[in-house]
Design an enzyme around this catalytic site. Structure first.
Site, PDB file in Angstrom:
ATOM      1  N   TYR A 144     -14.789  22.454 -11.115  1.00  0.00           N
ATOM      2  CA  TYR A 144     -15.244  21.197 -11.626  1.00  0.00           C
ATOM      3  C   TYR A 144     -16.360  20.664 -10.565  1.00  0.00           C
ATOM      4  O   TYR A 144     -16.120  20.764  -9.437  1.00  0.00           O
ATOM      5  CB  TYR A 144     -13.861  20.058 -11.387  1.00  0.00           C
ATOM      6  CG  TYR A 144     -14.361  18.678 -11.970  1.00  0.00           C
ATOM      7  CD1 TYR A 144     -14.769  18.292 -13.173  1.00  0.00           C
ATOM      8  CD2 TYR A 144     -14.354  17.666 -10.644  1.00  0.00           C
ATOM      9  CE1 TYR A 144     -15.187  17.246 -13.358  1.00  0.00           C
ATOM     10  CE2 TYR A 144     -14.589  16.434 -11.082  1.00  0.00           C
ATOM     11  CZ  TYR A 144     -14.973  16.004 -12.222  1.00  0.00           C
ATOM     12  OH  TYR A 144     -15.174  14.625 -12.606  1.00  0.00           O
ATOM     13  N   LYS A 178      -7.006  12.001 -17.354  1.00  0.00           N
ATOM     14  CA  LYS A 178      -7.095  12.754 -18.554  1.00  0.00           C
ATOM     15  C   LYS A 178      -5.875  12.805 -19.324  1.00  0.00           C
ATOM     16  O   LYS A 178      -5.669  11.872 -20.116  1.00  0.00           O
ATOM     17  CB  LYS A 178      -7.474  14.267 -18.366  1.00  0.00           C
ATOM     18  CG  LYS A 178      -8.813  14.074 -17.456  1.00  0.00           C
ATOM     19  CD  LYS A 178     -10.122  14.296 -18.194  1.00  0.00           C
ATOM     20  CE  LYS A 178     -11.419  14.204 -17.131  1.00  0.00           C
ATOM     21  NZ  LYS A 178     -11.378  15.072 -16.072  1.00  0.00           N
ATOM     22  N   ARG A 201       0.809  -1.373  -0.079  1.00  0.00           N
ATOM     23  CA  ARG A 201       0.071  -0.149  -0.166  1.00  0.00           C
ATOM     24  C   ARG A 201       0.967   1.242  -0.021  1.00  0.00           C
ATOM     25  O   ARG A 201       0.545   2.296  -0.626  1.00  0.00           O
ATOM     26  CB  ARG A 201      -0.992   0.143   1.252  1.00  0.00           C
ATOM     27  CG  ARG A 201      -1.737   1.352   1.314  1.00  0.00           C
ATOM     28  CD  ARG A 201      -2.805   1.453   2.451  1.00  0.00           C
ATOM     29  NE  ARG A 201      -2.845   0.591   3.263  1.00  0.00           N
ATOM     30  CZ  ARG A 201      -2.069   0.571   4.415  1.00  0.00           C
ATOM     31  NH1 ARG A 201      -1.230   1.587   4.680  1.00  0.00           N
ATOM     32  NH2 ARG A 201      -2.324  -0.217   5.559  1.00  0.00           N
ATOM     33  N   ASP A 232      -6.330  22.927  -9.189  1.00  0.00           N
ATOM     34  CA  ASP A 232      -6.616  21.888 -10.284  1.00  0.00           C
ATOM     35  C   ASP A 232      -5.927  22.263 -11.655  1.00  0.00           C
ATOM     36  O   ASP A 232      -6.456  22.899 -12.209  1.00  0.00           O
ATOM     37  CB  ASP A 232      -8.059  21.629 -10.346  1.00  0.00           C
ATOM     38  CG  ASP A 232      -8.551  20.213 -10.848  1.00  0.00           C
ATOM     39  OD1 ASP A 232      -7.860  19.866 -11.912  1.00  0.00           O
ATOM     40  OD2 ASP A 232      -9.668  19.755 -10.798  1.00  0.00           O
TER      41      ASP A 232
HETATM   42  C1  LIG Z   1     -12.153  14.912 -14.813  1.00  0.00           C
HETATM   43  C2  LIG Z   1     -11.696  16.042 -13.930  1.00  0.00           C
HETATM   44  C3  LIG Z   1     -11.392  15.635 -12.544  1.00  0.00           C
HETATM   45  C4  LIG Z   1     -11.738  14.312 -11.996  1.00  0.00           C
HETATM   46  O1  LIG Z   1     -11.033  13.044 -12.498  1.00  0.00           O
HETATM   47  P1  LIG Z   1     -11.766  11.781 -12.366  1.00  0.00           P
HETATM   48  O2  LIG Z   1     -10.404  11.003 -12.795  1.00  0.00           O
HETATM   49  O3  LIG Z   1     -12.582  11.617 -13.529  1.00  0.00           O
HETATM   50  O4  LIG Z   1     -12.359  11.467 -10.942  1.00  0.00           O
HETATM   51  C5  LIG Z   1     -11.093  16.578 -11.741  1.00  0.00           C
HETATM   52  N1  LIG Z   1     -10.838  17.871 -12.196  1.00  0.00           N
HETATM   53  C6  LIG Z   1     -11.190  18.273 -13.348  1.00  0.00           C
HETATM   54  C7  LIG Z   1     -10.901  19.482 -13.784  1.00  0.00           C
HETATM   55  C8  LIG Z   1     -11.589  17.320 -14.286  1.00  0.00           C
HETATM   56  O5  LIG Z   1     -11.729  17.687 -15.555  1.00  0.00           O
END
Ligand SMILES: *Cc1c(COP(=O)(O)O)cnc(C)c1O
Length: 399
Positions: free
Chosen positions: A121, A218, A68, A193
């Site tokens: 988000y 992403k 972990r 973010d």
């Molecule tokens: C998609 C996204 C997230 C969340 O990511 P996941 O892997 O889908 O949980 C967080 N912040 C932004 C800006 C995003 O576009």
């Protein structure tokens, strides 16, 4: 494992003056410890055995003590992400949302006050106004374009300022240095973010931000086949966030870590292509008679263009546009017959996506009052001329 550490230190030293395209190729690699293999093996491990009692009793101090807490596979990825984000440390979470929630939780205490950009988000907003408010943290949303005006909103109990630049769906670029300066003057932590910039086009930690989070789902993954988040920290907050991360038992699966590492190696070429193709499609859309507005910070007409030029080194493939006089029903004939654009959540893969969005429903501190249907496009790695031809036919199906 001393061997691995020496090798990594040597790598790090060699990377100091290199460009980031070279760094993403070499960071986190420890070939010497893996019989010369370029890529680290996928360590599937929970128990790690110790040959001596002393080693076992001191396992907390070992580089690898329990599955972990990391394996050479996940450590390689952490090192690569830390390098990319110019961070003191990086942690891996099971999703991007978990990365955001980790940071929100690490600063939480009853009576704390958070300032959250109104362009955040949506699931980030929901965590703040839901779970955090239950445990006594007050989340206040602020205008993403507030700049140095944020100072007036900071209270003695403010513990965290949350940024997202550009914002989800609406793509406002925030004045990060102005917000960071205000936060620092009041000793408040900042987190950003950084999913859109992918750590490639924006380096929040070099601008004084304390934490940069990404949905590695992403662009770091880049192939629409994994869920992961990254939390990159400055030394000011590493211990605090690492403690929370450890207490909550967060970790990621080794196969996913391997996929993310593979994705990172091509980040430079992919982001450059997303940038170029995105600009081309944005300019084409801006000239289309059925488009009211294109929201892309790289366009000279964008209200945030100067900020973007000052702080970013490029743009991802994700941006918005507004259709003249359409609604979610009337766009169906266009969207459902496109050849190369899919409809679905997430983005950052090699493929193009186009979906309707409804930013007016998400805001509380500011209003989004733009007539016409809002759209969000992800320009993938296809030939942009094919994408434009596909869109062109799609527009003909719009009444
Ligand atoms: C998609 C996204 C997230 C969340 O990511 P996941 O892997 O889908 O949980 C967080 N912040 C932004 C800006 C995003 O576009």
């Amino acid at each position: 494992m001393d061997d691995a550490r020496d090798n990594r230190t040597a790598n790090n030293a060699a990377e100091t003056d290199t460009s980031q395209d070279t760094t993403v190729i070499h960071s986190g690699r420890v070939s010497k410890s893996h019989h010369g293999a370029i890529n680290p093996p996928v360590y599937h491990a929970s128990t790690l055995l110790f040959p001596t009692v002393d080693g076992f009793l001191n396992r907390q101090k070992a580089e690898y003590g329990y599955g972990r807490r990391g394996t050479p596979t996940t450590r390689s990825l952490e090192d690569a992400v830390a390098k990319l984000e110019c961070a003191d440390a990086a942690m891996l979470t099971p999703s991007g949302k978990a990365a955001n929630s980790t940071v929100f939780s690490a600063f939480a205490e009853p009576g704390a006050h958070y300032l959250i950009t109104d362009s955040a988000y949506f699931p980030s907003r929901k965590f703040c106004s839901g779970y955090l408010s239950q445990i006594g943290v007050e989340a206040e949303f602020y205008d993403p374009r507030i700049g140095s005006g944020i100072e007036k909103l900071i209270r003695p109990e403010t513990k965290l300022i949350w940024l997202e630049s550009p914002g989800s769906q609406t793509f406002e670029i925030q004045d990060v240095p102005a917000i960071v300066a205000a936060a620092k003057s009041k000793n408040v932590a900042t987190a950003l973010d950084n999913t859109w910039g992918a750590g490639y086009f924006l380096k929040p930690l070099t601008m004084g931000v304390d934490v940069s989070v990404q949905a590695a789902t992403k662009y770091l993954g880049g192939h629409s086949d994994l869920m992961m988040g990254t939390v990159a920290t400055s030394s000011r907050v590493t211990d605090r966030i690492k403690n929370f991360y450890g207490d909550f038992g967060l970790c990621v699966a080794p196969d996913d870590a391997y996929l993310a590492l593979r994705g990172i190696r091509t980040l430079g070429v992919r982001m450059t292509k997303h940038y170029e193709s995105g600009m081309k499609v944005a300019r084409w859309l801006a000239a289309h008679p059925k488009v009211a507005q294109v929201i892309h910070p790289g366009l000279e007409t964008n209200p945030d263009h100067n900020l973007w030029q000052r702080d970013f080194t490029g743009a991802s493939g994700l941006f918005g546009f507004i259709l003249k006089g359409q609604d979610s029903k009337s766009v169906a004939p266009m969207l459902e017959s496109l050849k190369f654009f899919g409809m679905g959540s997430s983005w950052g893969g090699y493929e193009s996506l186009l979906i309707p969005t409804f930013p007016e429903k998400l805001r509380t501190a500011t209003k989004w009052e733009v007539p016409g249907q809002s759209m969000r496009i992800h320009v993938g790695l296809e030939d942009p001329d094919d994408l434009i031809a596909d869109l062109c036919e799609g527009f003909e199906r719009l009444k």
